[in-house]
Scaffold this motif. Structure first.
Motif, mmCIF file in Angstrom:
data_model
loop_
_atom_site.group_PDB
_atom_site.id
_atom_site.type_symbol
_atom_site.label_atom_id
_atom_site.label_comp_id
_atom_site.label_asym_id
_atom_site.label_seq_id
_atom_site.Cartn_x
_atom_site.Cartn_y
_atom_site.Cartn_z
ATOM 1 N N GLU A 65 33.908 43.943 27.261
ATOM 2 C CA GLU A 65 33.079 44.574 28.282
ATOM 3 C C GLU A 65 33.969 45.364 29.234
ATOM 4 N N ARG A 66 33.411 46.425 29.791
ATOM 5 C CA ARG A 66 34.181 47.231 30.736
ATOM 6 C C ARG A 66 34.549 46.443 31.993
ATOM 7 N N GLY A 67 33.840 45.356 32.234
ATOM 8 C CA GLY A 67 34.157 44.512 33.379
ATOM 9 C C GLY A 67 34.998 43.295 33.032
ATOM 10 N N SER A 68 35.503 43.208 31.804
ATOM 11 C CA SER A 68 36.305 42.051 31.397
ATOM 12 C C SER A 68 37.634 42.027 32.151
ATOM 13 N N ASP A 69 37.965 40.864 32.700
ATOM 14 C CA ASP A 69 39.217 40.710 33.436
ATOM 15 C C ASP A 69 40.385 40.510 32.463
ATOM 16 N N ILE A 70 41.579 40.925 32.887
ATOM 17 C CA ILE A 70 42.785 40.807 32.069
ATOM 18 C C ILE A 70 43.748 39.843 32.749
ATOM 19 N N PRO A 71 44.268 38.858 32.028
ATOM 20 C CA PRO A 71 45.248 37.944 32.646
ATOM 21 C C PRO A 71 46.491 38.703 33.108
ATOM 22 N N LEU A 72 46.901 38.427 34.334
ATOM 23 C CA LEU A 72 48.119 39.035 34.870
ATOM 24 C C LEU A 72 49.310 38.107 34.674
ATOM 25 N N SER A 73 49.028 36.823 34.608
ATOM 26 C CA SER A 73 50.058 35.828 34.311
ATOM 27 C C SER A 73 49.349 34.520 33.992
ATOM 28 N N PHE A 79 49.115 39.439 23.928
ATOM 29 C CA PHE A 79 48.387 40.514 23.268
ATOM 30 C C PHE A 79 47.452 41.241 24.232
ATOM 31 N N VAL A 80 47.619 42.532 24.353
ATOM 32 C CA VAL A 80 46.805 43.432 25.180
ATOM 33 C C VAL A 80 46.707 42.957 26.628
ATOM 34 N N GLU A 81 47.793 42.406 27.150
ATOM 35 C CA GLU A 81 47.803 42.007 28.561
ATOM 36 C C GLU A 81 48.674 42.928 29.405
ATOM 37 N N GLY A 82 49.340 43.894 28.760
ATOM 38 C CA GLY A 82 49.989 44.962 29.508
ATOM 39 C C GLY A 82 51.355 44.653 30.079
ATOM 40 N N ARG A 83 52.017 43.575 29.653
ATOM 41 C CA ARG A 83 53.331 43.309 30.220
ATOM 42 C C ARG A 83 54.400 42.985 29.177
#
Length: 322
Positions: free
Chosen positions: A212-220, A282-286
């Motif tokens: 979903e466009r509102g799905s949150d992404i883990p930062l850590s 995976f796909v968490e951007g770090r």
């Protein structure tokens, strides 16, 4: 050309400015003593430290203060570590446990980056096993870009690399673990036969971790802390300890643990570590920051084989043109 890296750099510096400005406003409104024992202060101080942490990981240089000169990533990372330590102190005194743990997880990463491995190990082990901190998104505001552009928009550049296509179970919509063939729930991938990207030529295997466009992404999260633990133990040649940490992640995901009889050698333990890092982050951007620090950017991405972009390539983004 759109300055994607620079836009991110500017965003981190803007977040840091807001955090620092809010600290001063809290002191003005609440008074110094009350402000420094407020959970709100713990929150904005943690954001300040994380902004510098992320900038140091992604960019080779950045200014430490508004309109100031650029300093190196290592110098900025050292500042981030100090800021996160200060944030932990305020969070502890104000009872802001969530922000204490978020700052602690950030400091573990900062110590790892700076080569203070014993401190990184101690911090990572102190983070609770159920720790998770999200970067929040909304369909009404800042949306999850992976979903908006790569998944819904079928942007080929945001699809899963061809390297993995043969290992995707398109019915279960998961990647198969390359060591056991078991489905890895940490790497959900969506593909219908015939799906093409916007170029109309390239099969589009999309991430399916966020739908979903509102799905949150883990930062850590605690999984990353186990990766830090595994890396430090591997560096210390404690291969048994490193394998214990990596197998913890595998069994938690429902996968068969790697055999330790006989104990894998250092090279194979590092290979296992690299794959667990891929799956956990995976796909968490770090993950890219980890690859840069480990000197693995070219090793991982050489398989792209693009003759128009020969190796070596830059391994970090350039600072914003602004």
């Amino acid at each position: 050309e759109y300055d994607l890296g620079g836009a991110t750099n500017t965003g981190y510096m803007r977040a840091r400015w807001f955090a620092r400005d809010t600290q001063e406003r809290l002191k003005n409104v609440l008074g110094e003593s009350e402000a420094m024992s407020s959970p709100l202060m713990a929150q904005v101080m943690t954001v300040e430290g994380w902004s510098d942490l992320l900038n140091a990981e992604m960019f080779c240089e950045a200014p430490a203060v508004a309109s100031g000169p650029a300093i190196t990533d290592d110098e900025l990372m050292a500042i981030a570590r100090e800021e996160l330590t200060d944030a932990m102190s305020v969070a502890q005194s104000s009872g802001a446990t969530d922000y204490y743990n978020w700052a602690l997880a950030g400091r573990a990463r900062a110590n790892l980056w700076l080569g203070d491995y014993s401190a990184a190990l101690a911090d990572a082990r102190a983070v609770p096993d159920d720790f998770m901190h999200y970067s929040q998104y909304s369909i009404n505001g800042s949306s999850n870009w992976m979903v908006t552009v790569a998944t819904f928009g079928e942007n080929t550049a945001g699809g899963v690399r061809e390297h993995w296509w043969s290992q995707v179970d398109t019915v279960a919509e998961m990647l198969m673990d390359p060591y056991t063939g078991e489905l890895d729930p940490r790497v959900p991938i969506h593909y219908n036969p015939g799906d093409m990207g916007v170029d109309g030529l390239t099969p589009h295997y999309s991430q399916w971790k966020y739908q979903e466009r509102g799905s949150d992404i883990p930062l850590s999260h605690s999984g990353e802390m186990k990766l830090i633990e595994a890396e430090v133990l591997w560096r210390n040649n404690d291969l048994a300890g490193a394998m214990e940490a990596l197998n913890y992640l595998r069994t938690r995901a429902g996968l068969t643990a790697h055999s330790t009889d006989p104990m894998p050698d250092s090279e194979l333990v590092f290979e296992y570590f690299m794959h667990e890092m891929f799956a956990e982050l995976f796909v968490e951007g770090r993950r890219f920051g980890y690859l840069h620090r480990l000197g693995q950017v070219e090793e991982v991405f050489a398989a792209i084989g693009d003759p128009d972009r020969p190796l070596p390539r830059p391994t970090k983004f350039a600072i914003s043109a602004n």
